[in-house]
Design a protein around this motif. Structure first.
Motif, PDB file in Angstrom:
ATOM      1  N   ASP A  94       0.818  -1.216   0.000  1.00  0.00           N
ATOM      2  CA  ASP A  94       0.000   0.000   0.000  1.00  0.00           C
ATOM      3  C   ASP A  94       0.847   1.260   0.000  1.00  0.00           C
ATOM      4  O   ASP A  94       0.385   2.319  -0.433  1.00  0.00           O
ATOM      5  CB  ASP A  94      -0.917   0.026   1.231  1.00  0.00           C
ATOM      6  N   MET A  95       2.075   1.170   0.483  1.00  0.00           N
ATOM      7  CA  MET A  95       2.871   2.374   0.676  1.00  0.00           C
ATOM      8  C   MET A  95       3.144   3.096  -0.638  1.00  0.00           C
ATOM      9  O   MET A  95       3.214   4.329  -0.670  1.00  0.00           O
ATOM     10  CB  MET A  95       4.199   2.031   1.375  1.00  0.00           C
ATOM     11  N   PHE A  96       3.279   2.359  -1.721  1.00  0.00           N
ATOM     12  CA  PHE A  96       3.525   3.011  -3.012  1.00  0.00           C
ATOM     13  C   PHE A  96       2.381   3.963  -3.358  1.00  0.00           C
ATOM     14  O   PHE A  96       2.598   5.122  -3.732  1.00  0.00           O
ATOM     15  CB  PHE A  96       3.700   1.960  -4.109  1.00  0.00           C
ATOM     16  N   ASN A  97       1.132   3.478  -3.223  1.00  0.00           N
ATOM     17  CA  ASN A  97      -0.015   4.321  -3.547  1.00  0.00           C
ATOM     18  C   ASN A  97      -0.161   5.494  -2.582  1.00  0.00           C
ATOM     19  O   ASN A  97      -0.619   6.573  -2.978  1.00  0.00           O
ATOM     20  CB  ASN A  97      -1.303   3.493  -3.540  1.00  0.00           C
ATOM     21  N   LEU A  98       0.229   5.300  -1.335  1.00  0.00           N
ATOM     22  CA  LEU A  98       0.061   6.362  -0.350  1.00  0.00           C
ATOM     23  C   LEU A  98       0.937   7.572  -0.643  1.00  0.00           C
ATOM     24  O   LEU A  98       0.719   8.649  -0.082  1.00  0.00           O
ATOM     25  CB  LEU A  98       0.376   5.831   1.053  1.00  0.00           C
ATOM     26  N   ARG A  99       1.897   7.421  -1.537  1.00  0.00           N
ATOM     27  CA  ARG A  99       2.765   8.544  -1.893  1.00  0.00           C
ATOM     28  C   ARG A  99       2.214   9.356  -3.065  1.00  0.00           C
ATOM     29  O   ARG A  99       2.842  10.325  -3.497  1.00  0.00           O
ATOM     30  CB  ARG A  99       4.161   8.038  -2.252  1.00  0.00           C
ATOM     31  N   LEU A 100       1.039   8.989  -3.586  1.00  0.00           N
ATOM     32  CA  LEU A 100       0.527   9.618  -4.798  1.00  0.00           C
ATOM     33  C   LEU A 100      -0.184  10.936  -4.544  1.00  0.00           C
ATOM     34  O   LEU A 100      -0.577  11.615  -5.501  1.00  0.00           O
ATOM     35  CB  LEU A 100      -0.421   8.657  -5.521  1.00  0.00           C
ATOM     36  N   GLY A 101      -0.408  11.291  -3.287  1.00  0.00           N
ATOM     37  CA  GLY A 101      -1.065  12.554  -2.990  1.00  0.00           C
ATOM     38  C   GLY A 101      -2.576  12.492  -3.075  1.00  0.00           C
ATOM     39  O   GLY A 101      -3.244  13.532  -3.110  1.00  0.00           O
ATOM     40  N   GLY A 102      -3.129  11.289  -3.101  1.00  0.00           N
ATOM     41  CA  GLY A 102      -4.582  11.133  -3.132  1.00  0.00           C
ATOM     42  C   GLY A 102      -5.147  10.937  -1.745  1.00  0.00           C
ATOM     43  O   GLY A 102      -4.591  11.423  -0.751  1.00  0.00           O
ATOM     44  N   SER A 103      -6.225  10.204  -1.678  1.00  0.00           N
ATOM     45  CA  SER A 103      -6.870   9.979  -0.380  1.00  0.00           C
ATOM     46  C   SER A 103      -7.499   8.594  -0.348  1.00  0.00           C
ATOM     47  O   SER A 103      -8.010   8.109  -1.359  1.00  0.00           O
ATOM     48  CB  SER A 103      -7.943  11.042  -0.122  1.00  0.00           C
ATOM     49  N   PRO A 104      -7.455   7.946   0.816  1.00  0.00           N
ATOM     50  CA  PRO A 104      -8.146   6.659   0.949  1.00  0.00           C
ATOM     51  C   PRO A 104      -9.646   6.880   0.974  1.00  0.00           C
ATOM     52  O   PRO A 104     -10.133   7.955   1.346  1.00  0.00           O
ATOM     53  CB  PRO A 104      -7.626   6.128   2.297  1.00  0.00           C
TER      54      PRO A 104
END
Length: 377
Positions: free
Chosen positions: A324-334
């Protein structure tokens, strides 16, 4: 009336509200329904006739009910069902949908869905409402909150409608740096075609092997069917990270309405120093923005992690080491998605399930510490 009878069959025995007609859409291909889905906030590819056509090769049959009024289509649902060794089971993914959405409209569609399940002699129906529904199914005895199909119940989205300057500003600095580094090193994004599907399938399978999971789709033939169905509607895009003529990573996106879904990805594990995955995700966001889409959906994140972030708590070390950490760096939101629901038409079976399933889940959790419950009474 004539325009609807050309394609649909009126369902006289299913009751609908005054001024509203219920129709069965028997043809697997239904461009009217798909166009309606593309125009409304809750429309997603899983409810489209494109998805029904793709899943038909896996023995899933479709049952599509559509409500119409004087202004055209008002809502409906696509139920996919199949025969298993033990029973007939159905699945409504990202439905029912209505526009405008209201509690009355959703309840009416749920009633039609339950009638359809009995008519088709289904033993069970799993349902998950659209991601952006504003009308949650209230707690009730008929629709039990549980997740036997392991439906994704949380995801991660990036709003690309704000423009690429703002999208990149919100990214983690390292991700921006790595994407620039990849370009400076001579890496480029190459758009894929149907001829590249064997390459993509191999990259996807290699990623699954490292993660100790099975590829889905499970065969190249299944992936090709998906491509051919969605390409016919210009609803699929594939890209590869290429350097010196070598493709070491790829992404496949499904496009529907204002949403681009990062559906599958693959990487052979080589050349990490030129950051092919950062290059591809930066390209995907730029591609979606340039074509006027609203969001990029990265199709899944651990629900516990999503809840942790939405509560404003920092992620722990285990998350920092996770996929999940890769996506968490994209500047979006869960985003927490609607919980999956189960409908059992047989009232005796439904009563027994409601009382026995929590106990079985409790025993399973005791044997597997750390697992999340999938049932809520």
């Amino acid at each position: 009336m004539q325009i609807w009878t050309e394609r649909y069959r009126k369902i006289d025995h299913l009751s609908a509200s005054d001024g509203v007609a219920a129709w069965l859409s028997p043809a697997i291909d239904d461009p009217w329904w798909d166009d309606f889905l593309r125009r409304i906030p809750c429309g997603q590819y899983q409810q489209s006739s494109l998805w029904a056509e793709y899943k038909a090769a896996e023995a899933w049959q479709h049952h599509r009910v559509i409500l119409t009024g004087s202004s055209g289509i008002l809502g409906g649902f696509q139920l996919l069902w199949k025969k298993t060794r033990l029973a007939r089971v159905g699945y409504v993914s990202k439905g029912p949908v209505a526009h405008p959405e209201s509690p009355m409209a959703i309840q009416e569609l749920l009633g039609l869905l339950m009638s359809s399940a009995k008519e088709l002699r289904l033993s069970a129906v799993v349902l998950q409402q659209p991601d952006e529904t504003q009308v949650a199914i209230p707690p009730e005895p008929c629709w039990i909150e549980c997740n036997p199909l392991k439906v994704i119940e949380s995801t991660y989205v990036v709003d690309v409608s704000v423009g690429m300057d703002e999208v990149r500003r919100r990214m983690h600095p390292k991700l921006r740096q790595y994407a620039r580094k990849a370009k400076l090193a001579g890496a480029r994004v190459r758009v894929g075609t149907e001829a590249d599907l064997p390459l993509f399938f191999n990259l996807m399978s290699e990623t699954c092997r490292r993660q100790n999971t099975e590829p889905n789709p499970g065969t190249l033939e299944s992936l090709r069917r998906l491509w051919q169905v969605f390409a016919r509607a210009n609803s699929v895009e594939m890209a590869f990270a290429n350097r010196d003529g070598v493709d070491c990573a790829g992404r496949l996106n499904l496009v529907f309405g204002d949403r681009v879904t990062q559906w599958k990805k693959g990487w052979d594990g080589t050349n990490p120093a030129w950051h092919p995955n950062e290059l591809l995700v930066d390209h995907a966001l730029e591609w979606a923005n340039a074509r006027g889409h609203r969001v990029c959906d990265f199709a899944g994140i651990n629900r516990a992690v999503a809840m942790q972030l939405l509560a404003g708590r920092p992620v722990d070390d285990s998350v920092a080491r996770s996929r999940d950490m890769f996506n968490l760096r994209l500047g979006g939101s869960p985003r927490l998605l609607p919980r999956a629901r189960l409908y059992l038409p047989n009232p005796i079976l439904r009563y027994g399930f409601r009382h026995l399933y929590p106990r079985l889940e409790h025993l399973r959790e005791r044997r597997q510490p750390g697992s999340l419950a999938t049932f809520k009474a």
